[in-house]
Design a protein around this motif. Sequence first.
Motif, PDB file in Angstrom:
ATOM      1  N   ASP A 693       0.866  -1.199   0.000  1.00  0.00           N
ATOM      2  CA  ASP A 693       0.000   0.000   0.000  1.00  0.00           C
ATOM      3  C   ASP A 693       0.888   1.228   0.000  1.00  0.00           C
ATOM      4  O   ASP A 693       1.217   1.805   1.031  1.00  0.00           O
ATOM      5  N   SER A 696      -0.787   4.695   0.980  1.00  0.00           N
ATOM      6  CA  SER A 696      -1.013   5.085   2.373  1.00  0.00           C
ATOM      7  C   SER A 696       0.031   6.062   2.860  1.00  0.00           C
ATOM      8  O   SER A 696      -0.167   6.748   3.844  1.00  0.00           O
ATOM      9  N   ASN A 767       0.463  -1.593  16.120  1.00  0.00           N
ATOM     10  CA  ASN A 767       1.538  -2.399  15.533  1.00  0.00           C
ATOM     11  C   ASN A 767       2.040  -3.421  16.551  1.00  0.00           C
ATOM     12  O   ASN A 767       2.013  -3.188  17.765  1.00  0.00           O
ATOM     13  N   LEU A 800       8.128   5.332   8.084  1.00  0.00           N
ATOM     14  CA  LEU A 800       6.778   4.879   8.369  1.00  0.00           C
ATOM     15  C   LEU A 800       6.816   3.366   8.599  1.00  0.00           C
ATOM     16  O   LEU A 800       7.313   2.610   7.767  1.00  0.00           O
ATOM     17  N   THR A 801       6.315   2.937   9.746  1.00  0.00           N
ATOM     18  CA  THR A 801       6.251   1.500  10.074  1.00  0.00           C
ATOM     19  C   THR A 801       4.879   0.968   9.671  1.00  0.00           C
ATOM     20  O   THR A 801       3.851   1.413  10.228  1.00  0.00           O
ATOM     21  N   HIS A 802       4.852   0.042   8.689  1.00  0.00           N
ATOM     22  CA  HIS A 802       3.592  -0.490   8.168  1.00  0.00           C
ATOM     23  C   HIS A 802       3.609  -2.020   8.299  1.00  0.00           C
ATOM     24  O   HIS A 802       4.575  -2.675   7.896  1.00  0.00           O
ATOM     25  N   GLN A 803       2.557  -2.585   8.880  1.00  0.00           N
ATOM     26  CA  GLN A 803       2.455  -4.042   9.057  1.00  0.00           C
ATOM     27  C   GLN A 803       1.250  -4.583   8.298  1.00  0.00           C
ATOM     28  O   GLN A 803       0.187  -3.939   8.254  1.00  0.00           O
ATOM     29  N   GLU A 804       1.463  -5.784   7.755  1.00  0.00           N
ATOM     30  CA  GLU A 804       0.378  -6.464   7.021  1.00  0.00           C
ATOM     31  C   GLU A 804       0.664  -7.972   7.027  1.00  0.00           C
ATOM     32  O   GLU A 804       1.761  -8.412   7.416  1.00  0.00           O
ATOM     33  N   THR A 813       6.515  -6.682   8.398  1.00  0.00           N
ATOM     34  CA  THR A 813       6.705  -5.257   8.743  1.00  0.00           C
ATOM     35  C   THR A 813       7.535  -4.589   7.670  1.00  0.00           C
ATOM     36  O   THR A 813       8.622  -5.090   7.324  1.00  0.00           O
TER      37      THR A 813
END
Length: 885
Positions: A693, A696, A767, A800-804, A813
């Motif tokens: 993403d 985002s 997170n 930016l820390t993004h988790q999915e 992460t």
Amino acid sequence: MDQGRGKTPRKRAATQQQDPVEVYCRVRPLENPGSEMCVKVLHEKCIRLIPPENSVVRNGQVKEMQYSFEHVFDEYTSQKAVFDYIALPLVEDLLHGKNGLLFTYGITSSGKTYTMTGHPQDQGIMPRCLDVLFNSIKSMQAKKYVFKPDRMNGFEVQTEADAMLERQQREILPSLTPKTPGTPRNKDRGEVVGETSRIPDMSTVGDVEEDNCYAVFVSYIEIYNNVVYDLLEELPFDTITGYKPPQSKILRKDGTDNMYVHNCVEVEVKCPDDAFEVFYKGQKRRKVAHTTLNAESSRSHSVFTIRVAQAPLDPRGEEALQDSNKIVVSQLSLVDLAGSERTKRTQNQGDRLKEAGNINQTLMVLRSCIEMLRDNQKNNTNKMVPYRDSKVTHLFKNFFDGEGKVRMILCINPKAEEFDETFHVMKFGKLTQEVLVARQQQIEFDTGFTPGRRKLNQKFKEVMDYNAKMESEMEPPPPTIEYSLGPAFPPLELLSSADDVTLHTLELYLEDRERRRQMLLIDQNRREDEFRADLVEFEKQYMEMKVRLEELEPAVDKREKDLQRLEARNRSLEKKNEELSRAMRDMDRAQQTLGLKLQDKNWKIDTERREKERMKADFRTRLDMNNQQWERNLEKEKRKLAVQAGAEIKERDLKLKMLGNIANDTKTPRRPAPKPRTYTAPGVITPARSDTDVSSVGYNPRTTRAMAGKIASARSMQGLNNIASSSVSSYSARTVTPRVPVVNPRYHRRSKSSSNAEWLDHRPTGNVELGTVLQPKMTKKRSVSKLEVKDTKNVSKYCLTHQEADTDGEIETKLIKGDVVKTSAGGRSIIFNDVETLKQTSPGTRKRRSSCPQPQDFDGEWTDTESRCSIAIEGHFKKTKSSMV
């Protein structure tokens, strides 16, 4: 009795009694009866202070405060009642040879000056003191100039003849001497105040020593900016500069260690009107100014001193005794202190601010002296009292040392907004009445002469006047002289020689003629003498007038010259005035021209500003349109890349499936390989994942080049996948080929975040922390959970820390990094240039397999060396492919 020359005799005893300083309180009436009050009189000796709600000194535990004084006068008390209670005893002490000090204290606009002076219809303390004083000694005053000041705070006694001669020199001769031209005569304020409307006080003081003769002297000084000035001093006059400024005076000690103002003018007065004339003369020079709180605020401390000199009569009761050691001098000082002021309320500036500072400084020194006196008396110490820090305390030092009675009037303004200042005034009054002052001893006028000398002498003069009057009535009037030699001659004929009758008649007639002639000669001589005396007097007057005329002629000539000079100066000034008028008209025209030019320039500037604003708006519109176009193009490019990445993923999955089918065709079933742990090296972007993403993070038009770099990285990954496909084909044919080295375009390193730049660590809430070995290292960072515009200031890096969840359901992460740069409009934009992926998988219950291939994993007739080599190459290829993913 210790008698000083020209001073009040002073007694000092070892056990001298002490009296407290008498403090009185007077409440001023409200200007607006409906206003809120902070003061309430409980009874004649107690007053209550009620703090309002907005007071800065209000204490939550103290609702009200009560103070007790010698006497409390409410707002309905008259001036007469205040005088009778406070000042009348001081006037009695003054006539009995004792000193007194009375001063008013309070904030500005609290009624101090009104209490001290009042107005003609309702007089204050000072006018009533003069009225009562002269009412008591009206018939016992000495002739003017009998008591003569010696300029050292003492007095000398002259005979009446010397006093008359001095009166002629001071009053009669100066009136005949012509004034210097250009010197204006001083008109005292008393001439215009309307003394006829003044209501005098008819009170008197009893028990006055009748065998003494009295003289009253008054002086008027002010203490302005802690400098002493004499308000009665005659100022020199200059025809050009006018009156010269007054000279400051100094304080000195006399022979008995009493303080006085050196070279201060003392005027002898014989009635209250003379004293008022002197008072109004000094009142004109007193420093008074307009402030925010008072229309006529006193800017100085004024001291009006009344001194009474008295000496006993000689044994005959006619004149004052010619002995300076017998003179008794007493004084009453009436002090009107200036009101304390706070700058935040008065908003004073310039001279007013300096005056207020000096006033507050003087009052603070007075409080310090009172506190030190109280402490010395309470603790039985002998600390030095700072009298010399202020002229007021230095001048009245002797009163606090026991040279007279001290009384103070606290003037209170009952308005609620004045509570804070009134609170401090009450505290000072309470402190002052705790100070003890030595009681002055009674003065005794025992000279050894017979008492009642004045009345006896008056009766003797009355008898002598009556006898002289009776004798003048009994004496016959003097005869009138006829200016003739008598009647006509009688007949002179001699009828015979023996006619004795005719001769005797002629003889008598001649004798009468001679007698008349002698009388006429005597009268003639007397008249000649009188005429000669009149002629001499006339000659004397003529000579005096001649001398005066000679003196006036130069003055007239000088005046004529001055007039001519002034006329010439007037003409030059008129000429200069005309030139200035012409110059002013020219400047007005130039100002009008410049004004028109200025209006023209302002119109041009406004036109240019509007044009610039229009161009700016147009530019912004175009820029917005370009941004929208760039966004649309970028969305198209993103969709295109997503489609391409999806196709590549399908192709890769197909190849992997084919590879799996090839591997499953063997006879010996193989153990399924464990899921590899993957870690994307820093700087490697994985475009094959469609679930990334990127939107985002946000979009900025200035990130076009960064996106182009990402597209190139994706294409390089596609080349790597092609290489991997060819390698799989070669391995499926069991042909060992050399491995293609993988090159990281961002250089091989642990993490780019290890620099000394300041990072903005954006970690959204929710997170889950992963315990991976490789973690980003940011030395300087500021963590936020929600990104705002103000957070991007003073930072240069963004993360930016993004988790999915990945395809296998494991948490993945991603650390999306970029540079924070300034925009042309003054804002901040983020250019993304790196993505790091952190992933952690769980092996479950399976045992960890060795990276080396095992013999049971293969089927066929290969030799052990070939089998191990082939499986090792295949396993290495799988590991390399997994790391690339």
